[in-house]
Each structure stands twice: as C-alpha cells, then as structure tokens.
Design a protein around this motif. Structure first.
Motif, short mmCIF file in Angstrom:
data_model
loop_
_atom_site.label_atom_id
_atom_site.label_comp_id
_atom_site.label_asym_id
_atom_site.label_seq_id
_atom_site.Cartn_x
_atom_site.Cartn_y
_atom_site.Cartn_z
N MET A 13 0.85 -1.20 0.00
CA MET A 13 0.00 0.00 0.00
C MET A 13 0.88 1.25 0.00
N ASP A 14 0.71 2.05 -1.03
CA ASP A 14 1.51 3.27 -1.18
C ASP A 14 0.92 4.36 -0.30
N ASN A 15 1.66 4.73 0.76
CA ASN A 15 1.09 5.61 1.77
C ASN A 15 0.91 7.05 1.32
N LYS A 16 1.56 7.42 0.25
CA LYS A 16 1.44 8.81 -0.21
C LYS A 16 0.13 9.04 -0.95
N LYS A 17 -0.46 7.99 -1.45
CA LYS A 17 -1.70 8.14 -2.20
C LYS A 17 -2.91 8.12 -1.26
N ILE A 18 -3.97 8.86 -1.66
CA ILE A 18 -5.23 8.75 -0.91
C ILE A 18 -5.97 7.53 -1.45
N HIS A 19 -6.31 6.62 -0.55
CA HIS A 19 -7.02 5.41 -0.96
C HIS A 19 -8.53 5.58 -0.80
N ILE A 20 -9.23 5.42 -1.93
CA ILE A 20 -10.67 5.67 -1.97
C ILE A 20 -11.39 4.40 -2.40
N SER A 21 -12.54 4.13 -1.76
CA SER A 21 -13.45 3.12 -2.32
C SER A 21 -14.80 3.78 -2.54
N ILE A 22 -15.40 3.44 -3.67
CA ILE A 22 -16.68 4.04 -4.03
C ILE A 22 -17.78 2.99 -3.99
N PHE A 23 -18.92 3.38 -3.45
CA PHE A 23 -20.09 2.50 -3.37
C PHE A 23 -21.20 3.12 -4.21
N GLY A 24 -21.60 2.42 -5.28
CA GLY A 24 -22.66 2.96 -6.13
C GLY A 24 -22.30 2.78 -7.59
N GLY A 25 -23.32 2.82 -8.46
CA GLY A 25 -23.08 2.63 -9.88
C GLY A 25 -23.85 3.60 -10.75
N GLY A 26 -24.38 4.65 -10.14
CA GLY A 26 -25.17 5.64 -10.89
C GLY A 26 -24.30 6.73 -11.50
N ASN A 27 -24.94 7.84 -11.86
CA ASN A 27 -24.23 8.92 -12.55
C ASN A 27 -23.11 9.53 -11.71
N VAL A 28 -23.42 9.83 -10.44
CA VAL A 28 -22.40 10.48 -9.61
C VAL A 28 -21.23 9.52 -9.40
N ALA A 29 -21.54 8.26 -9.08
CA ALA A 29 -20.48 7.27 -8.88
C ALA A 29 -19.59 7.17 -10.13
N THR A 30 -20.23 7.03 -11.28
CA THR A 30 -19.49 6.85 -12.53
C THR A 30 -18.56 8.04 -12.81
N HIS A 31 -19.09 9.26 -12.64
CA HIS A 31 -18.26 10.44 -12.90
C HIS A 31 -17.11 10.56 -11.90
N LEU A 32 -17.37 10.21 -10.65
CA LEU A 32 -16.30 10.26 -9.65
C LEU A 32 -15.23 9.21 -9.96
N ILE A 33 -15.67 8.01 -10.30
CA ILE A 33 -14.71 6.93 -10.63
C ILE A 33 -13.79 7.40 -11.76
N LYS A 34 -14.39 7.92 -12.83
CA LYS A 34 -13.59 8.38 -13.97
C LYS A 34 -12.61 9.48 -13.57
N ALA A 35 -13.09 10.40 -12.73
CA ALA A 35 -12.23 11.51 -12.32
C ALA A 35 -11.09 11.02 -11.45
N PHE A 36 -11.37 10.09 -10.53
CA PHE A 36 -10.33 9.57 -9.63
C PHE A 36 -9.28 8.75 -10.40
N LEU A 37 -9.76 7.99 -11.39
CA LEU A 37 -8.82 7.17 -12.16
C LEU A 37 -7.77 8.02 -12.88
N LYS A 38 -8.12 9.27 -13.17
CA LYS A 38 -7.19 10.16 -13.87
C LYS A 38 -6.16 10.79 -12.95
N GLN A 39 -6.36 10.67 -11.62
CA GLN A 39 -5.50 11.37 -10.66
C GLN A 39 -4.40 10.44 -10.17
N PRO A 40 -3.13 10.72 -10.49
CA PRO A 40 -2.05 9.84 -10.05
C PRO A 40 -1.90 9.79 -8.53
#
Lengths: 256, 256
Positions: free
Chosen positions: A1-28
């Motif tokens: 586990m890389d301690n410098k990164k913020i570790h996020i888990s998302i619960f949900g599959g709707g519009n908000v979840a999907t947009h957040l997932i896409k946005a987080f995946l772009k953030q190194p």
C-alpha cells in the motif's frame, strides 16, 4: 500500500459514482482501491482499471469510503459499514451528515447535474465538504482540491440551500425553456430561434446580478403587453405560469 | 445617391435604434442616410458618421424607414410619415404590421435583449421580417441578410409567439436566477457557486430538447425532497413559486 496516495473506495453505480470513478482514475495521487455495487453489471466497465465487487465481505479499510447512493439508501447502507473506522461520506445535497450510521462521517457533494453520457470538467464544479472534526475535514478538502478549483466548507443547512437554489436555477429554468419550446412549436417556429437569447441570458449573469439584469414587460409594468400575452396563451398551464411569474417580478421591484 | 446601396433612415434613440445604427454603419452596402430622434442628445454621438436631426421636415425619402420606437409610439409616429411612399417598418415583437399608418408597411424584428453598453453579434441574432407584398418582403430579406445569418419570414402572430416564448426563456428564467441568488445569499453562500450549473443547463438544450433534459426532484416524483425543500423555504413568494413550478413539471410528465 503506497502511503502517499489517498485510498478511496466508491459505493454505487449511478451517474455520480461513474463520474467520480472516472475523475479519480485520472488522478495519479489517488488510488481507487475498490468499487462496490449491488449489481456488478453497472460497474463492469471498470474491471481493468480497479477492483470491482458486489460482495460487502470483500471491502477493505481505506482512507475514504464514498457512498454515491440515492438519498433514501444512505442511512441503511451506511449501517453495513459501521464496523469500519474509515471516514465515510455521502454525496447528497439534501441529506444531513448525521444520516450516516458510521463511526466517522462526512459529506462530499459535487454540485452539478450529471448525465451519464456527458463528460464533465470537474475543475469547474464546486465541491462542498463537511466533516465532524478538523482532521477529517482536512482529508476531505485535500481530496476535493485534487478534483476541483472550487472547494467550499459548508454545513448541512448551507448544502440544502444550494440544493434548493439549484432546483430554481436548473430544473425550474429548464421547465420554462420547455414552455417556450412548446409555444414556438405550436406556432410552427423552430426552437433554435431561442437559443441565442437563452445563452445571452445565462451569460449576462456572469457580469450582472440577476436583480439588475431583469428586462421585459413585467418589470416595465407594461400592462398592455402583459394582457396581450395572456390573451395569446391558450394553454391554461402556461397562462398560470405567465401570470404568477409576472406578479412575482412586479412584487420584487415594486418596493423600490 | 449611390443606387447600389440600400438607403436607410432610422427613427429612435433607444437600445434597438443604437444597435441597428452601429450595425448598419459597419456595412459598406448600406447607406445610413439619416437618424431622427425627438431628443437630439440621444443620437449626438453619431454626428460624424451620419446625418442626425430632430426635425421631421428634414427627412428625405429612402429605401427603408426603420421605426425603432416603443410599441405605444409606433402608430402615432408613423402617421407623420404617411406622405412618404418609402417602405416603413417597425421593430416590435408584439405589434401588428397594421399598426403602421404608412403607405407601405413592414416589420423588421431582431430577436434579442439589447443592453446599451453590451456589444452584440448580429450574425447570431434571428431577424423576423414581414411585409404586405413579395417585392417589399424581398427588400427586407436583403437588408436582414446583410446583418444576420438567421432571417425568418414570419407573420404577426408568429412574431407574437416568439415574443411570448422569449418572456418565458429570458425574463422568467432570469427571475428564477434571482430567487436562487437570494436563497444563497440568505445562507451566506456565493452566487458564483451556481454559475457553472446555470451555463450547463443553458448549454444542454443545444443538444437535448428541454423535454428530455429535465432532472430533479419534481420529475422523479421525489415527494420527500420536495416536502423538505418547501419546509426549508421561509419566503412565501419562493414557497409559492416552488410549489407551482413543481406541480407544473409533475403534470407535464404524468401523462407518459
């Protein structure tokens, strides 16, 4: 586990979840650890980018759990996460922070209408954050600032105010666009005719307060035109909206 | 007199007159012959670019007289020009072509809100034209096409429809922006927070019909949120607008 990164888990599959997932995946600097949804189908497209699951037993602790669920589901679902001491937030405009049944509670509310197929620019979207203590608030601010240039600390009441204001400025406004479209279509005119005006009115308030930007027969107290418009409108629904909004404009400016 | 140019004289000194004068002065194929206004002060800034006057006796025939006057002034003022056989048009959305008391009548209606200090791009502004015969209609179409890419032949009833639709899409929409601004200000939030949403909603209808673009608690029949919002709103004016617009949205979509 890389301690410098913020570790996020998302619960949900709707519009908000999907947009957040896409946005987080772009953030190194963000590690999207797990995505949970009751129906795995709705999150299957992320299989190769993160760990997906429909089984709560798979869930591991993270820095933040984001519950991107419908308002009604938040309290009940959060109970299932009450054994974790992970900071758990919901993404709802109109739900109190205390609806959460978890040990550490917070809110992460991106203020925008999300459509599934339309890309959004998160830098421009205000994110309202709330937490129960300064440490958790700082964690949420850090996360929000990675996505957006407009991060605001707001309590549940302010968040509700913004949500109500959004109903006026988005849902009700769109309903008036619809009335305008209907009036044109009934008179064999193209709705496209209105688009430059609609954009002009929206752009105007970037420089002028809407109080100052008002024009038209109601604010001019042009009773002759108002009567003519009311006579022109045959649809009782539109007649009533015209009458009530005209009265409301006239009341607003009559005290000056 | 250069016969290849369209010779125009404008009567009026308000926003529409001023924007038309500026637009015509930029067109090499248009000769702005004279500008008349009762109060010469309001048109004095054009002294070096055209002939200005406050005396009707100075007026010479032209290809088109444009009466950019208030609705109430059109009929009475046009009577004073009844000896001319110049094609005379008004610029009003809600005034019948027959209000004109001149020999040759027409309408030249640029559909946009004009503010004195804000430049407009006439290419994007729809111009609605009407005349009593094909020859005069052709003259007005020629003129309109020099300014705008969107020239529409429309009768007085269609023009009125567009004007009413504009009240919904501009004046009433702006009034809802104002309610949203007030709600935020009462809760110590910045109106700027709403601006990305407002632009998003306006842009959305460039691709989606407003019927399809609707979102929010009313269309979802989310009675719990609606009740909460109504309870949150203290201002009776805003409460009534919220209730009526919500009902109207629900009625619109309940038949499906």
């Amino acid at each position: 586990m890389d301690n410098k990164k913020i570790h996020i888990s998302i619960f949900g599959g709707g519009n908000v979840a999907t947009h957040l997932i896409k946005a987080f995946l772009k953030q190194p600097s963000i590690q999207l650890q797990q995505v949970y949804n009751r129906h795995i189908d709705k999150i299957k497209s992320f299989t190769h980018q993160t760990e997906i699951t429909d089984n709560l037993k798979d869930i591991r602790p993270a820095d933040i759990f984001i519950l991107a669920l419908t308002d009604d589901a938040i309290a009940g679902f959060s109970k299932k996460l009450s054994t974790f001491d992970t900071l758990t937030v919901h993404t709802s405009g109109s739900t109190n922070i205390n609806a959460l049944q978890t040990q550490r509670k917070g809110v992460f509310y991106p203020f925008q209408t999300f459509s599934k197929d339309k890309e959004v620019d998160f830098r421009q979207i205000p994110i309202l954050v709330e937490a129960q203590n300064q440490d958790d608030l700082q964690i949420l601010k850090n996360l929000a600032q990675k996505l957006s240039a407009h991060v605001i600390v707001a309590d549940s009441n302010q968040r509700k105010a913004l949500h109500v204001a959004g109903v006026f400025a988005a849902n009700f406004v769109n309903h008036l666009y619809l009335q305008a479209a209907k009036i044109l279509e009934e008179n064999k005119l193209d709705f496209d005719l209105l688009k430059p005006l609609i954009m002009e009115v929206a752009h105007k308030i970037e420089q002028l307060h809407p109080k100052t930007a008002q024009t038209g027969p109601a604010i001019r107290n042009d009773q002759k035109t108002i009567e003519m418009h009311l006579k022109f409108l045959k649809n009782p629904e539109q007649k009533e909206l015209y009458r009530i909004l005209t009265q409301s404009i006239q009341k607003t400016y009559s005290h000056e």
